[in-house]
Design an enzyme around this catalytic site. Structure first.
Site, PDB file in Angstrom:
ATOM      1  N   GLY A 199       0.833  -1.195   0.000  1.00 26.44           N
ATOM      2  CA  GLY A 199       0.000   0.000   0.000  1.00 26.44           C
ATOM      3  C   GLY A 199       0.865   1.242   0.000  1.00 26.44           C
ATOM      4  N   PRO A 200       0.256   2.389  -0.291  1.00 27.00           N
ATOM      5  CA  PRO A 200       1.014   3.640  -0.371  1.00 27.00           C
ATOM      6  C   PRO A 200       1.653   4.000   0.975  1.00 27.00           C
ATOM      7  CG  PRO A 200      -1.296   3.957  -0.992  1.00 27.00           C
ATOM      8  CD  PRO A 200      -1.164   2.560  -0.529  1.00 27.00           C
ATOM      9  N   PRO A 201       2.679   4.842   0.947  1.00 28.42           N
ATOM     10  CA  PRO A 201       3.338   5.235   2.193  1.00 28.42           C
ATOM     11  C   PRO A 201       2.374   5.939   3.145  1.00 28.42           C
ATOM     12  CG  PRO A 201       4.232   6.468   0.308  1.00 28.42           C
ATOM     13  CD  PRO A 201       3.292   5.453  -0.231  1.00 28.42           C
ATOM     14  N   GLY A 261      -0.107   3.147   7.304  1.00 30.69           N
ATOM     15  CA  GLY A 261      -0.159   2.441   8.577  1.00 30.69           C
ATOM     16  C   GLY A 261       0.342   1.012   8.515  1.00 30.69           C
ATOM     17  N   LYS A 262       1.201   0.691   7.557  1.00 30.20           N
ATOM     18  CA  LYS A 262       1.705  -0.679   7.459  1.00 30.20           C
ATOM     19  C   LYS A 262       2.588  -1.025   8.658  1.00 30.20           C
ATOM     20  CE  LYS A 262       3.386   0.153   3.334  1.00 30.20           C
ATOM     21  NZ  LYS A 262       2.809   1.490   3.099  1.00 30.20           N
ATOM     22  N   THR A 263       3.484  -0.109   8.993  1.00 28.68           N
ATOM     23  CA  THR A 263       4.344  -0.331  10.153  1.00 28.68           C
ATOM     24  C   THR A 263       3.512  -0.449  11.418  1.00 28.68           C
ATOM     25  OG1 THR A 263       5.920   1.114   9.042  1.00 28.68           O
ATOM     26  CG2 THR A 263       6.398   0.529  11.318  1.00 28.68           C
ATOM     27  N   GLU A 302     -11.206  34.331  -8.966  1.00 29.52           N
ATOM     28  CA  GLU A 302     -11.678  33.241  -8.099  1.00 29.52           C
ATOM     29  C   GLU A 302     -13.203  33.154  -8.130  1.00 29.52           C
ATOM     30  OE1 GLU A 302      -9.607  31.129  -7.100  1.00 29.52           O
ATOM     31  OE2 GLU A 302      -7.815  32.322  -7.466  1.00 29.52           O
TER      32      GLU A 302
HETATM   33  P1  ADP Z   1       3.629   3.075   6.511  1.00 29.72           P
HETATM   34  O1  ADP Z   1       4.434   2.061   7.233  1.00 29.72           O
HETATM   35  O2  ADP Z   1       2.493   2.493   5.739  1.00 29.72           O
HETATM   36  O3  ADP Z   1       4.426   4.039   5.688  1.00 29.72           O
HETATM   37  P2  ADP Z   1       3.198   4.055   9.161  1.00 29.72           P
HETATM   38  O4  ADP Z   1       2.676   2.854   9.836  1.00 29.72           O
HETATM   39  O5  ADP Z   1       4.634   4.368   9.367  1.00 29.72           O
HETATM   40  O6  ADP Z   1       2.901   3.994   7.601  1.00 29.72           O
HETATM   41  O7  ADP Z   1       2.279   5.285   9.554  1.00 29.72           O
HETATM   42  C1  ADP Z   1       2.808   6.457  10.085  1.00 29.72           C
HETATM   43  C2  ADP Z   1       1.887   7.045  11.131  1.00 29.72           C
HETATM   44  O8  ADP Z   1       0.641   7.433  10.559  1.00 29.72           O
HETATM   45  C3  ADP Z   1       1.520   6.072  12.215  1.00 29.72           C
HETATM   46  O9  ADP Z   1       2.461   6.050  13.228  1.00 29.72           O
HETATM   47  C4  ADP Z   1       0.182   6.616  12.710  1.00 29.72           C
HETATM   48  O10 ADP Z   1       0.381   7.664  13.630  1.00 29.72           O
HETATM   49  C5  ADP Z   1      -0.421   7.185  11.457  1.00 29.72           C
HETATM   50  N1  ADP Z   1      -1.346   6.230  10.823  1.00 29.72           N
HETATM   51  C6  ADP Z   1      -1.199   5.678   9.606  1.00 29.72           C
HETATM   52  N2  ADP Z   1      -2.236   4.857   9.334  1.00 29.72           N
HETATM   53  C7  ADP Z   1      -3.053   4.867  10.396  1.00 29.72           C
HETATM   54  C8  ADP Z   1      -4.292   4.211  10.723  1.00 29.72           C
HETATM   55  N3  ADP Z   1      -4.907   3.366   9.868  1.00 29.72           N
HETATM   56  N4  ADP Z   1      -4.841   4.460  11.927  1.00 29.72           N
HETATM   57  C9  ADP Z   1      -4.243   5.302  12.791  1.00 29.72           C
HETATM   58  N5  ADP Z   1      -3.085   5.942  12.556  1.00 29.72           N
HETATM   59  C10 ADP Z   1      -2.478   5.755  11.365  1.00 29.72           C
HETATM   60 ZN    ZN Z   2      -7.467  30.160 -11.196  1.00 31.42          ZN
END
Ligand code: ADP
Ligand code: ZN
Length: 625
Positions: free
Chosen positions: A187-189, A192-194, A411
């Site tokens: 999934g995109p950066p 919340g993968k980590t 605008e």
């Molecule tokens: P990834 O690993 O996908 O790049 P991270 O897990 O590092 O993303 O997400 C970074 C931060 O964004 C997390 O520590 C959290 O604070 C927030 N975050 C991202 N996704 C979620 C989610 N689904 N629910 C709550 N917080 C989220």
């Molecule tokens: Zn314009």
């Protein structure tokens, strides 16, 4: 840098400084030297008061109370002279070996304690990796649970199953089932993968180790592969546990079979990873490797085979419901104004990832704190959002009155076209406060998430973009460069309509050029290229003339809205709706009252007119928010 080397450096430094001080102290406290002959002369002239003998060293005080040192070559011969001269004579035994070396021994003692202290601290740091060649796998402590991850309903069930594997591993292996060892999150950066991997560990109450895929990629042959083996050894030692490898595409990219050195190295690393993962199935303790990537398409297919990363979960950008939930999670520890609607905020941030939302909440809290508020309000979220999307406000950018008028009319043009045409995104806000690169801004937000677009939507989008320029032209009868971005945007949409989406009747349902397709379309003939350009031009022209007709028809509305902007600088979408509703009502029913729609006194006169019902309703709605 190696920690032992560091400790050595520190101790050498301490020793040198110590020596320096010792020398200074010696020079300060030792009396000056005098020639032996001077001493003998003074002795004969009875100008010496006391003498202290330590071996061959003579320390004496003369009659003027000056202390000095000299060395006697032949003490036994000196003795009779000394005794005759009547000085006060003391003698001392020369210092023993122990006395000479005592300070040195003490010094070594101190140094060794220091050494022990310095190196012990550094070995604690490497507790989990065993050595300091591989400091990158970190055990992350601090428990996260599913409570902390919002909007993951789709993947939750799969994850619950994995937690069960970790907790009740015997249950599965007894029946001969093979516990999966790899889970790939794609999934995109910032989605919340980590966080999800950490929550997985937290829910299963097992240790969590994290490292990045690029940590394995080294210039030196074989290092990456040995790191993989070390990592798996450590994981087995700590099983059951979860090992998280971020950006796994750094090692897991497709093998090329090329001869390039760095490729070969990466392939060795990947092979080691594959071998280790295969070895897991026979291992009696559960280790789950969670990999994350935003480029699943470039992963080597071997990684995705059964027994390796055979579970693949997609974590996508949150939709409206997801964004509301994520906002809810992140505002848990933030004091927000009562009655604030998270749904309203969530609607205004399509395309935001979880990480963006976390950042938004934090910015809003900082903004509210700077204004010394007791709670974070909706306006703070608005400001934070604008700051994140568009950069900081440039409130005091030097814009003269004439330019300001042009911007306001520009605008207003965008906004009116957006509000009057069907199938356009909801008008969210117009502002003539310069921000980042933009001088003014008309912000639209989709009512719902779009996945496909109709031709009508796309053409209306072009018209909204052209509306700014056309409004300037109608009112000021001249063109300005302020519309260049709009025009570039409109052209880009028209080009894609013709050459990518196959939506133009003249050019047919064909792809001539694509930004997204992997293979380039076949080269175009000169004639086709020209036809495409003509078709794009026709679309823009048609949109232009239709928009111009629309804006000319509602000329007075442009003036009303632009004047409102010049006074207020920023106008909400709802306010624009009210202005437009009132204008339409008035047009419909000319004889009925005019002043009702003046923003300032609108609420006082609400009952004056039946025809302004819509106007009244929306105003009340605004008040109740
Ligand atoms: P990834 O690993 O996908 O790049 P991270 O897990 O590092 O993303 O997400 C970074 C931060 O964004 C997390 O520590 C959290 O604070 C927030 N975050 C991202 N996704 C979620 C989610 N689904 N629910 C709550 N917080 C989220
Ligand atoms: Zn314009």
């Amino acid at each position: 840098m190696n920690t032992k080397f560091q400790a050595g450096l520190i101790l050498t430094g301490v020793t040198l400084v110590g020596l320096l001080f010792y020398n200074v102290w010696l020079i300060e406290t030792t009396p000056p030297n005098r020639p032996y002959s001077t001493f003998i002369n003074q002795l004969q002239e009875e100008r010496i008061r006391t003498v202290e003998l330590t071996g061959g060293k003579i320390q004496a005080v003369d009659t003027t109370d000056n202390e000095f040192i000299t060395y006697g070559p032949d003490i036994p011969a000196l003795m009779p002279i000394l005794l005759q001269s009547g000085v006060i004579l003391t003698t001392k035994a020369p210092p023993s070996n122990l006395q000479t070396f005592a300070p040195l021994i003490l010094w070594f003692f101190i140094l060794s304690i220091l050494w022990g202290y310095l190196t012990r601290k550094s070995s604690a740091k490497n507790e989990f990796t065993g050595n300091n060649r591989f400091p990158s796998a970190k055990q992350i402590t601090g428990k996260k649970t599913f409570e902390d991850v919002a909007g993951i309903d789709e993947v939750r069930e799969e994850l619950v199953e994995i937690i069960d594997f970790l907790k009740h591993q015997e249950k599965y292996s007894q029946l001969g089932g093979r516990i999966p060892s790899g889970v790939l999150l794609q999934g995109p950066p910032g989605t919340g993968k980590t966080l999800l991997a950490r929550a997985l560990a937290g829910e299963a109450s097992v240790p969590f180790f994290s490292l990045g895929g690029s940590d394995f990629v080294e210039m030196f042959a074989g290092v990456g592969a040995s790191r993989v083996r070390e990592l798996f050894q450590m994981a087995k030692k700590n099983a059951p546990c979860i090992v998280f490898i971020d950006e796994i595409d750094a090692i897991g990219g497709k093998r090329s079979g090329g001869m390039n050195g760095s490729h070969e190295e990466r392939e060795q690393t990947l092979n080691a990873l594959l071998v280790e993962m295969d070895g897991f199935s026979s291992h009696d303790k559960t280790v789950i490797i969670v990999g994350a990537t935003n480029r699943p398409d470039i992963l080597d297919p071997a990684l995705l085979r059964p027994g390796r990363f055979d579970r693949q979960l997609t974590v996508s950008l949150p939709n409206l419901k997801g964004r509301i939930k994520i906002l809810d999670v992140h505002t848990r520890n933030v004091i927000t104004a009562s009655g604030m609607s998270l749904a309203h905020i969530a609607q205004g941030i399509p395309g935001f990832s979880g990480a963006d939302i976390a950042n938004l909440v934090n910015e809003a809290a900082l903004i509210a704190a700077r204004k010394e508020k007791k709670a974070v309000e909706l306006v703070d979220f608005e400001e934070a959002k604008d700051k994140i999307i568009m950069g900081l406000e440039r409130k005091n950018a030097a814009i003269n009155d004439n330019e300001r008028r042009i911007i306001a009319y520009h605008e207003a043009g965008h906004a009116i076209v957006a509000a009057l045409l069907p199938e356009t995104d909801r008008l969210h806000k117009i502002t003539i406060i310069p921000r980042g690169q933009a001088l003014g801004l008309t912000q639209q937000i989709p009512f719902e998430e779009h996945y496909t677009y109709s031709l009508v939507y796309l053409l209306n989008r072009i018209k909204v973009l052209l509306g700014g320029r056309i409004s300037e032209e109608i009112v000021f009868k001249q063109l300005s460069t302020g519309a260049s971005n709009d025009i570039a945007g409109a052209t880009a949409i028209a080009r894609r309509i013709v050459s990518e989406w196959g939506m133009s009747s003249a050019m047919g349902a064909m792809v001539y050029h694509s930004q997204t397709a992997n293979q380039p379309a076949s080269p175009l003939s000169e004639k086709t290229t020209r036809e495409i350009d003509l078709e794009i031009r026709r679309i823009i022209r048609d949109c232009y003339s239709q928009t111009e007709a629309l804006l000319r028809q509602h000329n007075t509305l442009i003036h009303e809205l632009a004047e409102l902007l010049l006074v207020n600088e920023t106008v909400d979408g709802e306010e624009v709706d009210i202005v437009i509703q009132c204008y339409l009502n008035r047009n419909e029913n000319k004889k009925k009252t005019d002043h009702i729609c003046h923003r300032s006194d609108a609420s006082a006169d609400l009952n004056a007119d039946e025809g302004a019902d819509a106007c009244k309703e929306s105003l009340q709605e605004e008040e109740s928010q």
